[in-house]
Motif scaffolding. Structure first.
Motif, mmCIF file in Angstrom:
data_model
loop_
_atom_site.group_PDB
_atom_site.id
_atom_site.type_symbol
_atom_site.label_atom_id
_atom_site.label_comp_id
_atom_site.label_asym_id
_atom_site.label_seq_id
_atom_site.Cartn_x
_atom_site.Cartn_y
_atom_site.Cartn_z
ATOM 1 N N PRO A 1 68.764 65.259 63.669
ATOM 2 C CA PRO A 1 68.576 65.708 62.284
ATOM 3 C C PRO A 1 67.113 66.002 62.012
ATOM 4 O O PRO A 1 66.226 65.393 62.597
ATOM 5 N N ALA A 2 66.867 66.958 61.138
ATOM 6 C CA ALA A 2 65.483 67.287 60.767
ATOM 7 C C ALA A 2 65.268 66.892 59.301
ATOM 8 O O ALA A 2 66.162 67.053 58.471
ATOM 9 N N PRO A 3 64.079 66.384 58.966
ATOM 10 C CA PRO A 3 62.971 66.105 59.891
ATOM 11 C C PRO A 3 63.185 64.778 60.614
ATOM 12 O O PRO A 3 63.825 63.875 60.080
ATOM 13 N N VAL A 4 62.642 64.692 61.808
ATOM 14 C CA VAL A 4 62.738 63.485 62.617
ATOM 15 C C VAL A 4 61.353 62.870 62.724
ATOM 16 O O VAL A 4 60.385 63.561 63.023
ATOM 17 N N ARG A 5 61.255 61.586 62.480
ATOM 18 C CA ARG A 5 59.980 60.893 62.623
ATOM 19 C C ARG A 5 59.742 60.626 64.099
ATOM 20 O O ARG A 5 60.531 59.963 64.760
ATOM 21 N N ILE A 6 58.654 61.173 64.626
ATOM 22 C CA ILE A 6 58.312 61.010 66.031
ATOM 23 C C ILE A 6 56.946 60.369 66.132
ATOM 24 O O ILE A 6 56.021 60.730 65.409
ATOM 25 N N ASP A 7 56.824 59.420 67.019
ATOM 26 C CA ASP A 7 55.543 58.739 67.269
ATOM 27 C C ASP A 7 55.264 58.897 68.759
ATOM 28 O O ASP A 7 55.746 58.121 69.564
ATOM 29 N N VAL A 8 54.512 59.931 69.117
ATOM 30 C CA VAL A 8 54.361 60.263 70.532
ATOM 31 C C VAL A 8 53.412 59.310 71.232
ATOM 32 O O VAL A 8 52.487 58.762 70.630
ATOM 33 N N ASN A 9 53.659 59.138 72.516
ATOM 34 C CA ASN A 9 52.821 58.293 73.355
ATOM 35 C C ASN A 9 51.625 59.126 73.821
ATOM 36 O O ASN A 9 51.786 60.073 74.591
ATOM 37 N N PRO A 10 50.402 58.796 73.384
ATOM 38 C CA PRO A 10 49.249 59.639 73.720
ATOM 39 C C PRO A 10 48.874 59.624 75.189
ATOM 40 O O PRO A 10 48.149 60.508 75.644
ATOM 41 N N SER A 11 49.352 58.658 75.944
ATOM 42 C CA SER A 11 49.081 58.666 77.378
ATOM 43 C C SER A 11 49.927 59.712 78.098
ATOM 44 O O SER A 11 49.645 60.072 79.242
ATOM 45 N N GLU A 12 50.970 60.220 77.428
ATOM 46 C CA GLU A 12 51.864 61.217 77.999
ATOM 47 C C GLU A 12 51.756 62.571 77.307
ATOM 48 O O GLU A 12 51.963 63.615 77.938
ATOM 49 N N ILE A 13 51.455 62.583 76.019
ATOM 50 C CA ILE A 13 51.560 63.794 75.207
ATOM 51 C C ILE A 13 50.273 64.000 74.413
ATOM 52 O O ILE A 13 49.834 63.113 73.672
ATOM 53 N N ALA A 14 49.680 65.194 74.558
ATOM 54 C CA ALA A 14 48.463 65.527 73.821
ATOM 55 C C ALA A 14 48.778 66.068 72.429
ATOM 56 O O ALA A 14 48.026 65.844 71.479
ATOM 57 N N ALA A 15 49.883 66.804 72.303
ATOM 58 C CA ALA A 15 50.289 67.386 71.020
ATOM 59 C C ALA A 15 51.767 67.725 71.094
ATOM 60 O O ALA A 15 52.354 67.770 72.180
#
Length: 197
Positions: free
Chosen positions: A132-146
């Motif tokens: 579903p949108a919007p989805v709250r995402i908290d990315v792992n900065p060691s894996e993802i820059a943006a």
């Protein structure tokens, strides 16, 4: 928020396979990607919304292969003793802090060389899910820059206009999703998505 831990390790035991996905042995992640690479199991995940947007991630600049290139929502490897099903959900939680129901589409073998740094030689299983949108995402900065949600048509343009900015496996997978699996993806319904935070 940044409560993430490092989740990728050079000594992860990856699963070596033949072209039919029969296990032939195990090797550390770093060794499996040296030189021309050793054929190993991998997976790619594409997360879509009901309004036909797909989540793209820009790989961390610390990645030895294709750093800062744009790619699909999530991708990694099953580890020794782990099934595809276990691995895909583990990685969604580790990279994006979410989980979702996923549907397996197909498997393919590819080989891509990244200069002198090494290669990907993978038997890659492709999974899709709808959230579903919007989805709250908290990315792992060691894996993802943006990261960003993009309409599918905009992804088509990105690949056409900036081919040197995207990973080779993402391009191959996306082209097949757009030609063979449009109806399957359109028919997906958001289900089972949870925040893993």
């Amino acid at each position: 928020m940044n409560n993430h831990k490092t989740v990728s390790f050079d000594n992860e035991p990856l699963i070596l396979v033949d072209a039919d996905d029969n296990v032939t042995g195990y090797e550390t992640k770093v060794n499996a990607h040296l030189g021309d690479g050793l054929l190993h199991r991998a997976f790619s995940i594409f997360l879509f919304t009901e309004d036909d947007q797909v989540l793209l991630q820009q790989r961390s600049g610390k990645k030895p292969l294709w750093p800062l290139y744009w790619s699909n929502s999530c991708c990694s490897h099953p580890r020794k003793g782990e099934t595809y099903e276990q691995a895909v959900h583990r990685r969604l939680r580790e990279e994006l802090t979410i989980d979702a129901d996923l549907e397996y589409l197909y498997r393919f073998e590819y080989h891509a060389v990244f200069g002198d740094a090494g290669s990907e030689h993978e038997l890659c299983s492709v999974f899709v899910g709808k959230v579903p949108a919007p989805v709250r995402i908290d990315v792992n900065p060691s894996e993802i820059a943006a990261w960003r949600w993009m309409p599918s048509a905009a992804v088509d343009r990105l690949i056409a206009d900036e081919p040197d900015a995207v990973t080779p496996w993402f391009v191959m997978e996306w082209q097949r999703l757009r030609t063979e699996f449009r109806e399957t993806i359109a028919g997906l319904r958001p289900r089972g998505m949870i925040s893993a935070a």
